[in-house]
Write a protein that holds these residues in place. Structure first.
Motif, mmCIF file in Angstrom:
data_model
loop_
_atom_site.group_PDB
_atom_site.id
_atom_site.type_symbol
_atom_site.label_atom_id
_atom_site.label_comp_id
_atom_site.label_asym_id
_atom_site.label_seq_id
_atom_site.Cartn_x
_atom_site.Cartn_y
_atom_site.Cartn_z
ATOM 1 N N SER A 166 5.742 -0.474 -20.751
ATOM 2 C CA SER A 166 5.650 0.982 -20.855
ATOM 3 C C SER A 166 5.533 1.455 -22.292
ATOM 4 N N ILE A 167 5.638 0.537 -23.247
ATOM 5 C CA ILE A 167 5.397 0.921 -24.641
ATOM 6 C C ILE A 167 3.955 1.374 -24.797
ATOM 7 N N MET A 168 3.075 0.708 -24.047
ATOM 8 C CA MET A 168 1.685 1.146 -24.004
ATOM 9 C C MET A 168 1.548 2.114 -22.831
ATOM 10 N N PRO A 169 0.968 3.267 -23.038
ATOM 11 C CA PRO A 169 0.889 4.242 -21.949
ATOM 12 C C PRO A 169 0.009 3.746 -20.804
ATOM 13 N N TRP A 170 0.506 3.902 -19.579
ATOM 14 C CA TRP A 170 -0.275 3.589 -18.394
ATOM 15 C C TRP A 170 0.048 4.619 -17.338
ATOM 16 N N ASP A 171 -0.959 4.988 -16.614
ATOM 17 C CA ASP A 171 -0.799 5.978 -15.560
ATOM 18 C C ASP A 171 -1.357 5.430 -14.262
ATOM 19 N N CYS A 172 -0.703 5.782 -13.198
ATOM 20 C CA CYS A 172 -1.187 5.463 -11.854
ATOM 21 C C CYS A 172 -1.235 6.786 -11.113
ATOM 22 N N GLY A 173 -2.294 7.516 -11.341
ATOM 23 C CA GLY A 173 -2.380 8.855 -10.765
ATOM 24 C C GLY A 173 -1.461 9.794 -11.525
ATOM 25 N N THR A 174 -0.533 10.417 -10.810
ATOM 26 C CA THR A 174 0.399 11.339 -11.456
ATOM 27 C C THR A 174 1.694 10.666 -11.876
ATOM 28 N N ILE A 175 1.836 9.364 -11.598
ATOM 29 C CA ILE A 175 3.061 8.644 -11.932
ATOM 30 C C ILE A 175 2.819 7.814 -13.184
ATOM 31 N N SER A 176 3.682 7.998 -14.183
ATOM 32 C CA SER A 176 3.554 7.220 -15.412
ATOM 33 C C SER A 176 4.639 6.156 -15.467
ATOM 34 N N GLY A 177 4.453 5.199 -16.364
ATOM 35 C CA GLY A 177 5.415 4.113 -16.524
ATOM 36 C C GLY A 177 6.816 4.581 -16.868
ATOM 37 N N PRO A 178 6.974 5.464 -17.865
ATOM 38 C CA PRO A 178 8.326 5.923 -18.186
ATOM 39 C C PRO A 178 9.000 6.678 -17.033
ATOM 40 N N PHE A 179 8.226 7.354 -16.201
ATOM 41 C CA PHE A 179 8.816 8.055 -15.063
ATOM 42 C C PHE A 179 9.366 7.064 -14.041
ATOM 43 N N VAL A 180 8.608 6.006 -13.775
ATOM 44 C CA VAL A 180 9.064 4.971 -12.839
ATOM 45 C C VAL A 180 10.311 4.291 -13.384
ATOM 46 N N THR A 181 10.323 4.001 -14.673
ATOM 47 C CA THR A 181 11.489 3.340 -15.251
ATOM 48 C C THR A 181 12.708 4.253 -15.282
ATOM 49 N N SER A 182 12.508 5.548 -15.462
ATOM 50 C CA SER A 182 13.661 6.453 -15.440
ATOM 51 C C SER A 182 14.264 6.519 -14.043
ATOM 52 N N ILE A 183 13.433 6.524 -13.013
ATOM 53 C CA ILE A 183 13.946 6.513 -11.639
ATOM 54 C C ILE A 183 14.696 5.205 -11.372
ATOM 55 N N ALA A 184 14.134 4.090 -11.809
ATOM 56 C CA ALA A 184 14.798 2.789 -11.612
ATOM 57 C C ALA A 184 16.130 2.738 -12.359
ATOM 58 N N ALA A 185 16.195 3.303 -13.549
ATOM 59 C CA ALA A 185 17.442 3.302 -14.317
ATOM 60 C C ALA A 185 18.510 4.134 -13.618
ATOM 61 N N PHE A 186 18.124 5.286 -13.097
ATOM 62 C CA PHE A 186 19.094 6.122 -12.379
ATOM 63 C C PHE A 186 19.569 5.439 -11.099
ATOM 64 N N ILE A 187 18.678 4.751 -10.405
ATOM 65 C CA ILE A 187 19.069 4.025 -9.187
ATOM 66 C C ILE A 187 20.031 2.891 -9.535
ATOM 67 N N ALA A 188 19.724 2.133 -10.575
ATOM 68 C CA ALA A 188 20.628 1.054 -11.002
ATOM 69 C C ALA A 188 21.976 1.622 -11.432
ATOM 70 N N GLY A 189 21.973 2.763 -12.097
ATOM 71 C CA GLY A 189 23.218 3.411 -12.491
ATOM 72 C C GLY A 189 24.041 3.851 -11.290
ATOM 73 N N ILE A 190 23.382 4.384 -10.269
ATOM 74 C CA ILE A 190 24.092 4.804 -9.056
ATOM 75 C C ILE A 190 24.688 3.598 -8.341
ATOM 76 N N PHE A 191 23.931 2.510 -8.247
ATOM 77 C CA PHE A 191 24.461 1.295 -7.623
ATOM 78 C C PHE A 191 25.678 0.773 -8.391
ATOM 79 N N THR A 192 25.603 0.795 -9.709
ATOM 80 C CA THR A 192 26.722 0.342 -10.528
ATOM 81 C C THR A 192 27.933 1.252 -10.333
ATOM 82 N N LEU A 193 27.703 2.543 -10.317
ATOM 83 C CA LEU A 193 28.793 3.499 -10.121
ATOM 84 C C LEU A 193 29.475 3.283 -8.775
ATOM 85 N N VAL A 194 28.702 3.104 -7.725
ATOM 86 C CA VAL A 194 29.281 2.874 -6.402
ATOM 87 C C VAL A 194 30.104 1.594 -6.405
ATOM 88 N N ALA A 195 29.583 0.532 -7.006
ATOM 89 C CA ALA A 195 30.285 -0.756 -7.014
ATOM 90 C C ALA A 195 31.629 -0.652 -7.723
#
Length: 171
Positions: free
Chosen positions: A85-114
């Motif tokens: 994601s250091i290099m910009p890439w787009d898949c339609g309206t979804i960008s790499g940093p947006f996907v990674t931010s969602i994944a980070a929040f999901i991993a954070g929620i899983f960690t919080l629950v655990a």
């Protein structure tokens, strides 16, 4: 926003290391008794240096294991997506940093629950006044991974919002 992306990679890498160490070590709880010391993790219990895996794990231990494994897998995918994601890439309206931010929040929620499940079930468990039961460093490593994953998500989201705005302005 290359600095945000680089910071996200660094913090996500540190958080996955913390998650994996917390998941595999045996210092979640330590009981100091009058004649011995017992420390336990998610997989083993050690009494005076002799470790063994319990025959039956409690439900909260199983839940903690499951959510930490899920958090580790999502964090690993997060790191793998952050590097390109250091290099910009787009898949339609979804960008790499947006996907990674969602994944980070999901991993954070899983960690919080655990760690919240483990904390809630372990808190006040000791009823014997001669035994001192304390949370130890593996437990705190898991807790420290949670805000780091949130920071990764925030910085990835900032990188997404800044790159989206600059791309729009150039049109």
């Amino acid at each position: 926003m290359v600095p945000c992306r680089i910071f996200s990679i660094l913090v996500a890498s540190i958080s996955i290391v913390l998650l994996l160490i917390a998941l595999t070590t045996n210092y979640w709880l330590v009981a100091y008794g009058p004649s011995s010391i017992v420390h336990s993790g998610l997989w083993q219990v050690c009494i005076d240096g002799h470790c063994f895996a319990p025959d039956m794990a409690n439900e909260y231990i199983i839940a903690t294991r499951a959510f930490l494994i899920l958090a580790s897998l999502v964090a690993l995918a997060l790191v793998l997506f952050l590097i390109p994601s250091i290099m910009p890439w787009d898949c339609g309206t979804i960008s790499g940093p947006f996907v990674t931010s969602i994944a980070a929040f999901i991993a954070g929620i899983f960690t919080l629950v655990a760690v919240a499940v483990f904390t809630a079930e372990s808190w006040g468990r000791n009823k014997d006044p001669q035994i001192q039961l304390t949370f130890e460093w593996s437990f705190y490593l898991a807790w420290s991974a949670f805000p780091m994953l949130l920071l990764t998500g925030i910085f990835s989201l900032v990188a997404h919002l800044c790159s989206s705005r600059s791309a729009y302005d150039s049109l």
